[in-house]
Motif scaffolding. Structure first.
Motif, short mmCIF file in Angstrom:
data_model
loop_
_atom_site.label_atom_id
_atom_site.label_comp_id
_atom_site.label_asym_id
_atom_site.label_seq_id
_atom_site.Cartn_x
_atom_site.Cartn_y
_atom_site.Cartn_z
N PHE A 261 -8.63 -1.27 10.23
CA PHE A 261 -8.82 -0.30 9.14
C PHE A 261 -7.65 0.67 9.00
CE2 PHE A 261 -13.10 -1.44 10.62
CZ PHE A 261 -13.63 -1.97 9.45
N ASN A 262 -6.57 0.42 9.70
CA ASN A 262 -5.39 1.29 9.61
C ASN A 262 -4.15 0.41 9.63
OD1 ASN A 262 -3.70 3.50 9.53
ND2 ASN A 262 -3.83 3.90 11.73
N ASN A 263 -4.09 -0.50 8.68
CA ASN A 263 -2.95 -1.41 8.56
C ASN A 263 -2.71 -1.70 7.09
OD1 ASN A 263 -4.55 -4.06 7.97
ND2 ASN A 263 -5.52 -3.22 9.82
N GLU A 264 -1.61 -2.34 6.79
CA GLU A 264 -1.11 -2.40 5.41
C GLU A 264 -1.98 -3.18 4.44
OE1 GLU A 264 3.26 -3.12 3.26
OE2 GLU A 264 2.93 -3.70 5.36
N TYR A 265 -2.57 -4.29 4.86
CA TYR A 265 -3.20 -5.18 3.91
C TYR A 265 -4.70 -5.39 4.10
CZ TYR A 265 1.70 -6.43 3.10
OH TYR A 265 3.05 -6.40 2.83
N TRP A 266 -5.33 -4.67 5.00
CA TRP A 266 -6.76 -4.95 5.25
C TRP A 266 -7.59 -4.77 3.97
CZ3 TRP A 266 -11.09 -1.83 4.80
CH2 TRP A 266 -10.86 -0.46 4.55
N ASP A 267 -7.16 -3.84 3.10
CA ASP A 267 -7.93 -3.56 1.88
C ASP A 267 -7.13 -3.94 0.62
OD1 ASP A 267 -10.32 -2.69 0.73
OD2 ASP A 267 -9.50 -0.71 0.30
N GLU A 268 -6.12 -4.79 0.77
CA GLU A 268 -5.30 -5.21 -0.37
C GLU A 268 -6.10 -6.14 -1.28
OE1 GLU A 268 -3.02 -5.37 -3.05
OE2 GLU A 268 -1.79 -4.56 -1.39
N LYS A 269 -6.18 -5.78 -2.57
CA LYS A 269 -7.00 -6.56 -3.49
C LYS A 269 -6.19 -7.20 -4.62
CE LYS A 269 -11.34 -4.07 -2.72
NZ LYS A 269 -10.89 -3.34 -1.52
N ARG A 270 -4.89 -6.98 -4.68
CA ARG A 270 -4.09 -7.57 -5.74
C ARG A 270 -3.94 -9.08 -5.55
NH1 ARG A 270 1.39 -4.45 -5.30
NH2 ARG A 270 0.76 -4.52 -3.09
N LYS A 271 -3.66 -9.76 -6.65
CA LYS A 271 -3.42 -11.20 -6.59
C LYS A 271 -1.99 -11.45 -6.09
CE LYS A 271 -6.54 -12.56 -10.34
NZ LYS A 271 -6.64 -13.25 -11.65
N GLY A 272 -1.84 -12.45 -5.25
CA GLY A 272 -0.53 -12.79 -4.73
C GLY A 272 -0.62 -13.64 -3.49
N ILE A 273 0.49 -13.83 -2.82
CA ILE A 273 0.52 -14.65 -1.61
C ILE A 273 1.03 -13.82 -0.44
CG2 ILE A 273 0.86 -16.77 -2.92
CD1 ILE A 273 3.79 -16.73 -2.04
N PRO A 358 3.32 -9.94 -4.71
CA PRO A 358 2.37 -9.89 -5.84
C PRO A 358 2.58 -11.03 -6.82
CG PRO A 358 3.44 -7.74 -5.46
CD PRO A 358 4.17 -8.75 -4.64
N LEU A 359 1.53 -11.36 -7.53
CA LEU A 359 1.56 -12.47 -8.49
C LEU A 359 2.71 -12.33 -9.47
CD1 LEU A 359 0.19 -14.99 -9.75
CD2 LEU A 359 -1.23 -13.41 -11.08
N GLU A 360 2.92 -11.11 -9.98
CA GLU A 360 3.94 -10.91 -11.02
C GLU A 360 5.36 -11.01 -10.47
OE1 GLU A 360 2.36 -6.86 -9.70
OE2 GLU A 360 1.56 -8.85 -10.19
N GLU A 361 5.53 -11.07 -9.15
CA GLU A 361 6.86 -11.16 -8.56
C GLU A 361 7.14 -12.52 -7.93
OE1 GLU A 361 7.52 -7.90 -5.90
OE2 GLU A 361 6.83 -6.38 -7.34
N LEU A 362 6.21 -13.45 -8.05
CA LEU A 362 6.38 -14.75 -7.41
C LEU A 362 7.63 -15.47 -7.90
CD1 LEU A 362 2.75 -16.22 -7.23
CD2 LEU A 362 4.07 -15.11 -5.43
N GLU A 363 7.84 -15.45 -9.21
CA GLU A 363 8.98 -16.19 -9.77
C GLU A 363 10.30 -15.63 -9.26
OE1 GLU A 363 10.58 -19.23 -11.44
OE2 GLU A 363 8.50 -18.90 -12.06
N GLN A 364 10.49 -14.31 -9.35
CA GLN A 364 11.77 -13.74 -8.96
C GLN A 364 11.98 -13.77 -7.46
OE1 GLN A 364 11.45 -9.64 -10.44
NE2 GLN A 364 11.38 -8.92 -8.34
N GLU A 365 10.90 -13.85 -6.69
CA GLU A 365 11.04 -13.93 -5.24
C GLU A 365 11.24 -15.36 -4.76
OE1 GLU A 365 10.65 -11.82 -2.53
OE2 GLU A 365 9.98 -9.90 -3.35
N GLY A 366 11.18 -16.33 -5.68
CA GLY A 366 11.41 -17.71 -5.29
C GLY A 366 10.16 -18.49 -4.97
N TYR A 367 9.00 -17.95 -5.32
CA TYR A 367 7.73 -18.63 -5.04
C TYR A 367 7.03 -19.05 -6.33
CZ TYR A 367 8.41 -16.59 -0.38
OH TYR A 367 8.91 -16.23 0.84
N GLY A 368 7.81 -19.33 -7.38
CA GLY A 368 7.24 -19.67 -8.67
C GLY A 368 6.31 -20.86 -8.65
N GLU A 369 6.53 -21.78 -7.71
CA GLU A 369 5.69 -22.98 -7.64
C GLU A 369 4.23 -22.64 -7.33
OE1 GLU A 369 6.44 -25.27 -3.77
OE2 GLU A 369 8.09 -23.82 -3.82
#
Length: 375
Positions: A261-273, A358-369
């Motif tokens: 309960f005190n870490n970066e992504y335990w409550d992360e709800k955005r779409k992405g990988i 995040p989903l909106e950054e997949l393409e520019q980060e090289g994870y567009g597939e």
């Protein structure tokens, strides 16, 4: 007598203070001299040879190179964007600016590597990347660099190495604009896409045909062999200690556990990988993430199961199944059989081992597939 003793003590203390000041001044001069020496021990080279991702990857492996920054030179626009440069209308080239220690690596030796990592006879681009923005060039910073660049170019041209003339221009340096952050260390951040691009571009084949393994004696041994063969350039533990936080290093390399309960992504709800923080290999997706109530990121299955390795963990007087990344060999967490359907599994993962894209950054980060995973 008492007064004399007091005076003597005062004199002794005053002398000590003076000595301290003098010593301090000496230390300051020494530090200043060292800083000046450190400044003098770094020189710059600005080089173009096609895709700056590839130049950065090759040149950072050379002993004596301190860092390499991808960017743009030439052209008339100030602070050009990647879109403007890649369009071929701005007049800029993709370049790298190499910071190197001349006490360990001479400019001539640096160029000795440089001439071997692109085709210097191509005046229309570089391998599959066509246009002036991908042509080669040496931007010299002083007259000595100009003389060395011209001499090494002429020597290569007259050596008979190639059937065509060497056409790389040697140009006075004027300005350099760093490229966008997502281009820096691209080969580390996006190893899968980088190695796919590089292997398809023709650069590797050209280098191997004409020069063989140019980093035979300098190739990093960091990371495991499987990771290197798969195209993942894994930093050494020493480098990881410099770049990771204390907690991240403890989790990734010492099998530690971050607070619930005190870490970066335990409550992360955005779409992405979620990718490995060290290698960038793809691990999990938000589509398979669920609220387990444990206080750690939990997934019912990996996005890329081939990048997951499971090992028996007998620490803490119990038997558990540890989860590690295949290429970076990062400790990720553990997998339990109390998860939801359809798998019934709970991959309980430390945020410290992950990086969320995040989903909106997949393409520019090289994870567009992976965009299709969210259709």
């Amino acid at each position: 007598m008492k007064a004399k003793k007091i005076i003597v003590m005062i004199l002794i203390l005053a002398s000590a203070a003076i000595v301290g000041v003098v010593a301090g001044s000496s230390d300051e001069r020494t530090t200043g001299d060292k800083m000046a020496s450190d400044i003098r021990s770094e020189e710059l080279a600005t080089l173009a040879g096609g895709c700056f991702w590839c130049l950065e990857s090759d040149l950072e492996k050379i002993p004596g190179v301190l860092k390499v920054v991808s960017g743009y030179s030439g052209g008339d626009l100030d602070r050009p964007t990647y879109e403007e440069v890649s369009s071929g209308t701005s007049g800029h080239r993709e370049v790298v600016q190499v910071h190197f220690d001349p006490s360990r690596l001479s400019y001539e030796d640096l160029l000795g590597y440089y001439w071997r990592i692109f085709d210097p006879t191509d005046d229309g681009g570089s391998f599959n990347d066509r246009g002036e923005q991908y042509t080669s060039a040496i931007y010299y910073h002083n007259e000595e660099q100009r003389r060395i660049a011209e001499r090494t170019r002429d020597e290569l041209d007259s050596s008979g190495k190639f059937n065509k003339s060497v056409v790389t221009p040697i140009i006075p340096f004027e300005k350099f604009w760093p490229a966008e952050e997502y281009h820096q260390d691209y080969y580390r951040k996006n190893p899968t896409r980088y190695w796919f691009y590089r292997s398809m571009s023709g650069r590797n084949g050209f280098i191997e045909k004409n020069w063989g393994d140019i980093h035979k004696n300098e190739k990093s041994t960091a990371g495991d062999t499987d990771g290197m063969q798969s195209g993942y350039d894994i930093p050494s533990d020493e480098e990881l200690q410099r770049t990771l936080t204390e907690l991240q290093y403890e989790v990734i390399r010492e099998e530690g556990t971050e607070p619930a309960f005190n870490n970066e992504y335990w409550d992360e709800k955005r779409k992405g990988i979620y990718v490995d923080r060290v290698s960038g290999e793809v691990l999990f997706s938000s589509r398979e993430k669920y609220e387990s109530g444990t206080g750690w990121p939990s997934f019912y299955k990996p996005l890329e199961s081939d990048n997951i390795v499971e090992k028996t963990d007998r620490k803490l007087f119990m038997v558990r199944t540890e989860v590690r990344s295949r290429h970076a060999d990062s400790h990720l967490g553990h997998v339990f059989d109390d998860g939801p359907q359809p798998t019934g599994l709970r991959y309980c993962i430390n945020s410290a081992s992950l990086r969320f894209v995040p989903l909106e950054e997949l393409e520019q980060e090289g994870y567009g597939e992976y965009l299709k995973h969210f259709d």
